[in-house]
Design an enzyme around this catalytic site. Structure first.
Site, PDB file in Angstrom:
ATOM      1  N   LYS A 172       0.832  -1.194   0.000  1.00  0.00           N
ATOM      2  CA  LYS A 172       0.000   0.000   0.000  1.00  0.00           C
ATOM      3  C   LYS A 172       0.876   1.256   0.000  1.00  0.00           C
ATOM      4  O   LYS A 172       1.789   1.391   0.813  1.00  0.00           O
ATOM      5  CB  LYS A 172      -0.918  -0.010   1.227  1.00  0.00           C
ATOM      6  CG  LYS A 172      -1.837  -1.234   1.272  1.00  0.00           C
ATOM      7  CD  LYS A 172      -2.670  -1.292   2.529  1.00  0.00           C
ATOM      8  CE  LYS A 172      -1.817  -1.492   3.770  1.00  0.00           C
ATOM      9  NZ  LYS A 172      -2.622  -1.769   4.973  1.00  0.00           N
ATOM     10  N   THR A 204      -8.709   9.208   8.248  1.00  0.00           N
ATOM     11  CA  THR A 204      -8.252   7.992   7.560  1.00  0.00           C
ATOM     12  C   THR A 204      -8.016   6.848   8.541  1.00  0.00           C
ATOM     13  O   THR A 204      -7.353   5.867   8.204  1.00  0.00           O
ATOM     14  CB  THR A 204      -6.946   8.275   6.803  1.00  0.00           C
ATOM     15  OG1 THR A 204      -5.965   8.792   7.728  1.00  0.00           O
ATOM     16  CG2 THR A 204      -7.172   9.287   5.683  1.00  0.00           C
ATOM     17  N   GLY A 206      -8.311   3.549  10.228  1.00  0.00           N
ATOM     18  CA  GLY A 206      -8.909   2.275   9.872  1.00  0.00           C
ATOM     19  C   GLY A 206      -8.870   1.932   8.401  1.00  0.00           C
ATOM     20  O   GLY A 206      -9.491   0.953   7.975  1.00  0.00           O
ATOM     21  N   THR A 207      -8.118   2.698   7.604  1.00  0.00           N
ATOM     22  CA  THR A 207      -8.075   2.412   6.169  1.00  0.00           C
ATOM     23  C   THR A 207      -7.467   1.036   5.891  1.00  0.00           C
ATOM     24  O   THR A 207      -7.957   0.292   5.029  1.00  0.00           O
ATOM     25  CB  THR A 207      -7.282   3.485   5.401  1.00  0.00           C
ATOM     26  OG1 THR A 207      -6.033   3.703   6.059  1.00  0.00           O
ATOM     27  CG2 THR A 207      -8.049   4.781   5.334  1.00  0.00           C
ATOM     28  N   GLY A 208      -6.401   0.687   6.608  1.00  0.00           N
ATOM     29  CA  GLY A 208      -5.757  -0.603   6.382  1.00  0.00           C
ATOM     30  C   GLY A 208      -6.653  -1.771   6.751  1.00  0.00           C
ATOM     31  O   GLY A 208      -6.747  -2.764   6.016  1.00  0.00           O
ATOM     32  N   CYS A 209      -7.336  -1.653   7.880  1.00  0.00           N
ATOM     33  CA  CYS A 209      -8.274  -2.696   8.317  1.00  0.00           C
ATOM     34  C   CYS A 209      -9.405  -2.842   7.307  1.00  0.00           C
ATOM     35  O   CYS A 209      -9.803  -3.961   6.935  1.00  0.00           O
ATOM     36  CB  CYS A 209      -8.864  -2.354   9.676  1.00  0.00           C
ATOM     37  SG  CYS A 209      -7.661  -2.064  10.987  1.00  0.00           S
TER      38      CYS A 209
END
Length: 256
Positions: A172, A204, A206-209
């Site tokens: 990412k 932003t 929690g974008t990865g989760c």
């Protein structure tokens, strides 16, 4: 078909990331989420102030209870915390014929360390079990030891992770500078570049989760990995645009 997704991750008391973001994402995309909670974190949009780890045997028991009864079509792994828990989760997953999405959570959005230093090496036991690993660039650098300055370094680092046992890496690029965000899906057969326009916002959390859970839903439906990634990225982009603006720090995403 409703894809059943087993989430192995930590709880975020503010609801922005972790188990809460995973469940919100899975439901929004038409899946059914189950949880094996690995830790209870005390956090809000300003950061993490405390972490209480769940005993590894309880995490494994949560996983088994879900698998024995409801079953699963995919597994999403987030915060694991320490080497003992990683080993336990790896043992519970070994032999499962399911898509597994591994998000190697190391540092929270506010900077709190969520994975002990000695546990980083233990993550490599999970790499061969995962269908795809979804590190951001700091996590990729920590796993490979490669300093990442540009997209060529991103691809090189992802390839290094493939060489260390990963089957596929979704690297990412949100931490890289520029108006465009480029994510690279690197497999043993090649690589695919995905791009989107950067949204200038502090909301932003929690974008990865969210991305990893969305990929898990796609894989649970039987989609090819690249298509699951494409749909997941579109969902995250829309969720950032729908952010409600809560909190004084890194606020949560919305539900598009």
């Amino acid at each position: 078909m409703i894809p059943r997704i087993l989430i192995v991750a930590g709880s975020d008391s503010s609801g922005g990331a972790g188990i809460q973001a995973d469940l919100r994402t899975i439901q929004a995309l038409g899946g059914y989420g189950m949880t094996a909670i690995t830790a209870v974190t005390v956090q809000n949009t300003l950061g993490v102030s405390a972490v209480h780890a769940i005993p590894p045997e309880i995490v494994a028991a949560q996983m088994q209870a879900c698998l024995d009864d409801i079953g699963a079509d995919a597994v999403k792994i987030g915060m694991l915390g320490d080497a003992a828990l990683i080993a336990t989760v790896a043992g519970a997953l070994r032999g499962l014929k399911l898509p597994i999405v591994l998000d190697p959570v190391m540092v929270a959005k506010g900077g709190a360390v969520l994975l002990a230093d000695e546990a980083v090496a233990a993550l490599f036991a999970l790499l061969p079990l995962a269908t795809v690993v979804t590190p951001n660039t700091p996590e990729l650098a920590a796993l490979t030891g490669i300093e990442i300055e540009d997209e060529a370094d991103v691809v090189l680092s992802a390839q290094e992770l493939i060489g260390q046992g990963a089957r596929a890496v979704l690297a990412k690029g949100g931490h890289m500078p520029g108006d465009e965000i480029a994510d690279w899906l690197v497999t043993r057969d090649g690589q695919t570049r995905f791009t989107s326009q950067r949204i200038e916002t502090r909301h932003t959390h929690g974008t990865g989760c969210t991305l990893a859970s969305a990929v898990a839903v796609g894989l649970g439906r039987g989609l090819e990995l690249a298509e699951a990634v494409r749909i997941a990225r579109d969902h995250v982009h829309a969720a950032i645009l729908a952010a409600p603006g809560f909190g004084a720090g890194h606020g949560p995403l919305g539900v598009p």
